[in-house]
Motif scaffolding. Structure first.
Motif, PDB file in Angstrom:
ATOM      1  N   ARG A  83      39.672 -32.653  18.819  1.00 43.43           N
ATOM      2  CA  ARG A  83      40.687 -32.159  17.885  1.00 43.43           C
ATOM      3  C   ARG A  83      40.038 -31.502  16.673  1.00 43.43           C
ATOM      4  O   ARG A  83      40.549 -30.497  16.148  1.00 43.43           O
ATOM      5  CB  ARG A  83      41.603 -33.309  17.468  1.00 43.43           C
ATOM      6  CG  ARG A  83      42.594 -33.701  18.555  1.00 43.43           C
ATOM      7  CD  ARG A  83      43.349 -34.973  18.229  1.00 43.43           C
ATOM      8  NE  ARG A  83      44.395 -35.222  19.226  1.00 43.43           N
ATOM      9  CZ  ARG A  83      45.091 -36.359  19.301  1.00 43.43           C
ATOM     10  NH1 ARG A  83      44.845 -37.350  18.448  1.00 43.43           N
ATOM     11  NH2 ARG A  83      46.025 -36.509  20.238  1.00 43.43           N
ATOM     12  N   GLY A 125      45.226 -21.743  10.890  1.00 46.27           N
ATOM     13  CA  GLY A 125      45.870 -22.416  12.020  1.00 46.27           C
ATOM     14  C   GLY A 125      46.339 -21.483  13.078  1.00 46.27           C
ATOM     15  O   GLY A 125      47.237 -21.813  13.839  1.00 46.27           O
ATOM     16  N   ALA A 149      40.549 -27.562  15.810  1.00 45.52           N
ATOM     17  CA  ALA A 149      40.992 -27.129  14.481  1.00 45.52           C
ATOM     18  C   ALA A 149      39.991 -26.166  13.855  1.00 45.52           C
ATOM     19  O   ALA A 149      40.369 -25.209  13.173  1.00 45.52           O
ATOM     20  CB  ALA A 149      41.200 -28.343  13.580  1.00 45.52           C
TER      21      ALA A 149
END
Length: 266
Positions: A254, A265, A258
């Motif tokens: 994760r 994003g 990211a």
């Protein structure tokens, strides 16, 4: 006959308030109010952007590896296709010798651990049409598009190596304790299934819940059926261990995902 105003007659003055002329029906002393001819504010009249339908955002071709988009999965899949052709069409004696030399059994792990840990991952048990071969292409492609090729290779190797050691070390200890025969030290063990199971576990952590839960439930049910069949318990337990290893990488994958998305994003 038209009526004309006398020279001294003037038009009625427009009523004014504290902040300027009053619009009929408005209140005196209150900041300018919208009149009947005034339209809504410009921002209200702007049409809201129409969201793109979800089906249009689906690009089926991204499910498959490409040389530029997913070089690790693409190159690895080509290599597995080549070894599968050799396994299907070469002399059976040669194929058996190659598989035996690549097997991650206890004997080979003690003698040449680096060679067999890499060599065993060059073959697909059951051929290119096996469930794990298909899962290899789909799962590793999706994972590589999210975290990159080097990190995908790391997840794959982590599951492949740790699950292999977790299943073969107990075999060696059981032979030493006299609970298994010496022939168990030469058990034929090869394939990419442990790495694929770790990839499934890692990828599920990057999916929304409505995809994550069905993926884990379906894959877990398949592994449970294999365990209940009890045809190859060591390998079947290895799949469960590899899946758990992949799930344990969720915090790392994760963060990597990211970081690839960037601060915006996107």
């Amino acid at each position: 006959m038209e009526r004309t105003a006398p020279p001294r007659e003037t038009a009625a003055p427009t009523p004014t308030g504290a902040l300027g002329p009053l619009v009929p029906g408005s209140l005196d002393g209150v900041p300018r109010q919208r009149g009947p001819r005034d339209g809504p504010p410009a921002d209200v009249r702007q049409p809201a952007p129409v969201a793109e339908p979800a089906l249009r955002r689906i690009r089926p071709w991204r499910l498959l590896p490409t040389p530029t988009g997913t070089p690790f999965t693409f190159g690895y899949a080509l290599l597995l296709g080549l070894t599968s052709l050799i396994s299907a069409h070469a002399d059976p004696a040669l194929v058996h010798a190659l598989l035996q030399g690549s097997s991650t059994d206890v004997t080979h792990l003690l003698r040449t651990p680096e060679l067999v840990l890499v060599g065993s991952a060059l073959w697909v048990a059951g051929g290119v049409t096996s469930p794990f071969a298909i899962a290899f292409v789909l799962v590793l492609t999706a994972l590589e598009r999210r975290i990159g090729g080097v990190r995908t290779a790391g997840v794959f190797l982590l599951g492949h190596i740790l699950a292999t050691l977790a299943t073969e070390v107990p075999v060696g200890l059981a032979v030493l304790a006299g609970h298994l025969p010496d022939s168990s030290l030469h058990r034929l063990d090869y394939g990419v299934s442990f790495g694929v199971a770790a990839g499934v576990g890692a990828l599920s952590g990057l999916l929304p819940p409505w995809l994550r839960l069905p993926l884990l439930a379906g894959f877990g049910w398949m592994l449970l059926q294999d365990l209940l069949a009890f045809t190859d318990p060591m390998t079947n337990w290895g799949h469960v261990i590899a899946l758990a290893i992949g799930i344990a990488t969720w915090p790392a994958v994760r963060r990597w995902y990211a970081a690839r998305l960037g601060p915006t994003g996107t």
